[in-house]
Write a protein that holds these residues in place. Structure first.
Motif, PDB file in Angstrom:
ATOM      1  N   ALA A 131      20.842   2.686  25.923  1.00  0.00           N
ATOM      2  CA  ALA A 131      22.265   2.833  26.206  1.00  0.00           C
ATOM      3  C   ALA A 131      22.491   3.422  27.588  1.00  0.00           C
ATOM      4  N   GLY A 132      21.564   4.281  28.043  1.00  0.00           N
ATOM      5  CA  GLY A 132      21.673   4.847  29.380  1.00  0.00           C
ATOM      6  C   GLY A 132      21.480   3.789  30.454  1.00  0.00           C
ATOM      7  N   VAL A 133      20.513   2.887  30.267  1.00  0.00           N
ATOM      8  CA  VAL A 133      20.304   1.797  31.225  1.00  0.00           C
ATOM      9  C   VAL A 133      21.511   0.859  31.217  1.00  0.00           C
ATOM     10  N   ALA A 134      22.031   0.538  30.026  1.00  0.00           N
ATOM     11  CA  ALA A 134      23.221  -0.301  29.940  1.00  0.00           C
ATOM     12  C   ALA A 134      24.404   0.351  30.650  1.00  0.00           C
ATOM     13  N   PHE A 135      24.509   1.674  30.549  1.00  0.00           N
ATOM     14  CA  PHE A 135      25.584   2.392  31.220  1.00  0.00           C
ATOM     15  C   PHE A 135      25.475   2.254  32.736  1.00  0.00           C
TER      16      PHE A 135
END
Length: 576
Positions: free
Chosen positions: A194-198
């Motif tokens: 989710a951090g990379v997607a953010f």
């Protein structure tokens, strides 16, 4: 519960502790134990709130943003392909929400755990191509899917990989691969999916203000995305001693506590959490398991729909469904753990637990493996036996990198991936015996001569009368706590046991009232320590975390016991 070795941190020198301005010597010691040996680094860690990282520093980010912008301008339908765990579902919702806000025509695809397994699969990508989709963005998956990405490209797809799992020797033939674990990728490597997607979402938003970035709403933490980042990061047990992860979770918790997202508001209600007082621990033990339960026993789409719901009324039936699935998950996990424990016998004599059963549900094999690691402190591989292929989940200990071991056995596997402590693979049944032998050899070679006992890291030895509400408020500056930024753990010696009783279901938990030599008294709760009540010593040494217990309007200081010993038995070694 397995006997644990207590490891008391080496006390820093008085002069060093005093150089940490604005904090007590005890908090300074805890910060040093967390790796912040310099006061300036500790201050930056505690005070950091900004989210100023430039997402375009990540490898392949410009190419990914350019292709996505072209798809939006050309009214192409974009598919977001996610994973079925909490991190993957949060990342799928985050990316879909962002693309919709930018005017994209977007759909989502999350594979079924039982029918399709983890990650990308050829039939799914070929299906997406047949429906007219030309651009697929993966979240939390894809970095090891070389053949699947190649098949998707042959079918006419452009594929953008965003992932955070370990990188293999080869990259998939995608249009762009955004994974900060790549050796030549600058930026923080330890983000959640989710951090990379953010970071991709942030790059897409920044592009809108590229000609004048000063006009971009810089206070991005107020966006509607960070609650999803926090939920995915904590649920996936991502390190929180990493500055960027800490800040993402810190601001995401603000959004969660304000119940900005209807789906999270509904989930908070069924989980019995108190809005405004939700911490990372509550996310990890209260929200994350309920999101995960959908993909484990039902369909992850239920959790996705919950997170994308536009009203609490729409979300509540979905939250209730997840609550029921989570209860079923707990029941099935206990049953399966008992069955596998009986199958493996005395695992303490083996370097690696390797077990499977055709009746196991794929959604709980990882949970069972984790429970076995807790019980025996050995790497554990548990698999669901299929007709021709079997799928396994692996959990390990710090002394054995399970993903590296799988890499070295890649010729026996159909697919695999993960992290040092958690991984998964698919194997032909005809290769299971050979795989067991090879992994057993590697575990034996790696673990030979080591004393395999879990260590309980203790930050400092203190007296009970040092505890106060003001002291706990100072410790709160460490929040959010979690993986690699654990809540401060203390020990106190020679405590008198004033009262003792078992509590909870089947008397699994322990309730005490203890006092020290100068009369300071405090209540203590030990989850899973109920068996101590059978022969409770009159005096004990205790390892614990201190907290405020709130019950029926009253607030009382309480010890959350992690382990106890008869007084005088414990001589904790100094940690290295």
């Amino acid at each position: 519960m397995m006997q644990r070795e207590w490891a008391l941190a080496r006390r820093a020198g008085a002069e060093h502790l005093q150089s940490y301005r604005g904090v007590s010597p005890i908090l300074a010691q805890v910060l040093i134990n967390r790796g912040f040996d310099e006061p300036a680094a500790a201050h930056d860690f505690l005070a950091g709130r900004g989210l100023n990282e430039d997402p375009f520093e990540l490898k392949d980010m410009p190419a990914a943003v350019e292709r996505i912008d072209a798809a939006i301008a050309g009214r192409e339908t974009i598919a977001v392909y996610g994973d079925f765990d909490a991190d993957g579902v949060c990342a799928t919702a985050l990316m879909t929400q962002t693309l919709r806000a930018l005017g994209a025509d977007v759909s989502h695809y999350i594979p079924d755990r039982a029918d399709e397994g983890y990650g990308l699969n050829k039939p799914a990508l070929e299906y997406l191509a047949r429906t007219g989709i030309r651009l697929v963005i993966t979240v939390d998956c894809g970095i090891r899917s070389l053949e699947e990405v190649a098949a998707g490209v042959r079918a006419g797809l452009d594929i953008i990989i965003t992932d955070h799992h370990s990188v293999g020797l080869e990259l998939p033939p995608a249009l762009a691969v955004i994974n900060p674990r790549q050796a030549d990728c600058p930026g923080e490597a330890r983000l959640a999916g989710a951090g990379v997607a953010f970071m991709l979402a942030k790059a897409l938003l920044l592009r809108r203000w590229e000609t004048n970035r000063a006009q971009y709403p810089a206070d991005l933490r107020q966006s509607d995305l960070l609650d999803l980042v926090a939920l995915g990061t904590v649920a996936d047990v991502i390190p929180l001693n990493v500055g960027l992860n800490r800040r993402l979770v810190l601001h995401g918790l603000e959004a969660i506590n304000e119940l900005r997202r209807p789906g999270i508001a509904a989930l908070v209600k069924v989980a019995g959490l108190r809005p405004g007082r939700i911490r990372a621990r509550d996310v990890g033990f209260g929200l994350g398991p309920r999101i995960n339960a959908a993909g484990r026993l039902g369909s992850a789409i239920t959790a996705y729909n919950l997170l994308m719901a536009e009203s609490v009324e729409e979300a509540m039936p979905l939250a209730i469904e997840l609550q029921a699935l989570n209860r079923e998950r707990q029941h099935l996990t206990r049953q399966a753990q008992a069955a596998i424990s009986e199958q493996i016998g005395d695992a303490a004599e083996t370097p690696l637990i390797f077990a499977g059963d055709a009746t196991l549900q794929s959604g709980i094999v990882g949970l069972v493996a984790g429970r076995l690691v807790e019980a025996y402190y050995r790497p554990a591989i548990v698999f669901e036996i299929g007709e021709e292929q079997s799928r396994a989940s692996c959990r390990s200990i710090p002394e054995f990198n399970i993903t590296r071991a799988l890499d070295e056995c890649a010729d026996l596997l159909l697919r695999h991936g993960g992290h040092a402590l958690a991984a998964g693979f698919t194997v032909l049944n005809s290769n299971i015996d050979a795989l067991q032998v090879e992994l057993g050899r590697k575990a034996e070679a790696s673990l030979r001569g080591q004393r395999l006992v879990p260590r309980l890291q203790i930050d400092a030895e203190i007296q009970l009368d040092a505890l106060s509400e003001e002291f706990l408020q100072e410790l709160d500056r460490l929040e959010p706590t979690g993986q690699e930024n654990a809540s401060a753990t203390f020990m106190s010696r020679d405590l008198r046991v004033l009262r003792c009783r078992r509590v909870g279901e089947d008397g699994r938990h322990l309730k005490l009232r203890v006092a020290n030599g100068v009369g300071a008294q405090v209540d203590a709760i030990g989850f899973g320590l109920g068996d101590w009540a059978k022969a409770m010593p009159r005096r004990i040494d205790a390892a614990y975390q201190a907290e405020m217990n709130e019950w029926q309007g009253a607030r009382n200081l309480q010890l959350r016991l992690l382990d106890i010993r008869p007084a005088g038995e414990c001589q904790p070694p100094l940690s290295a």
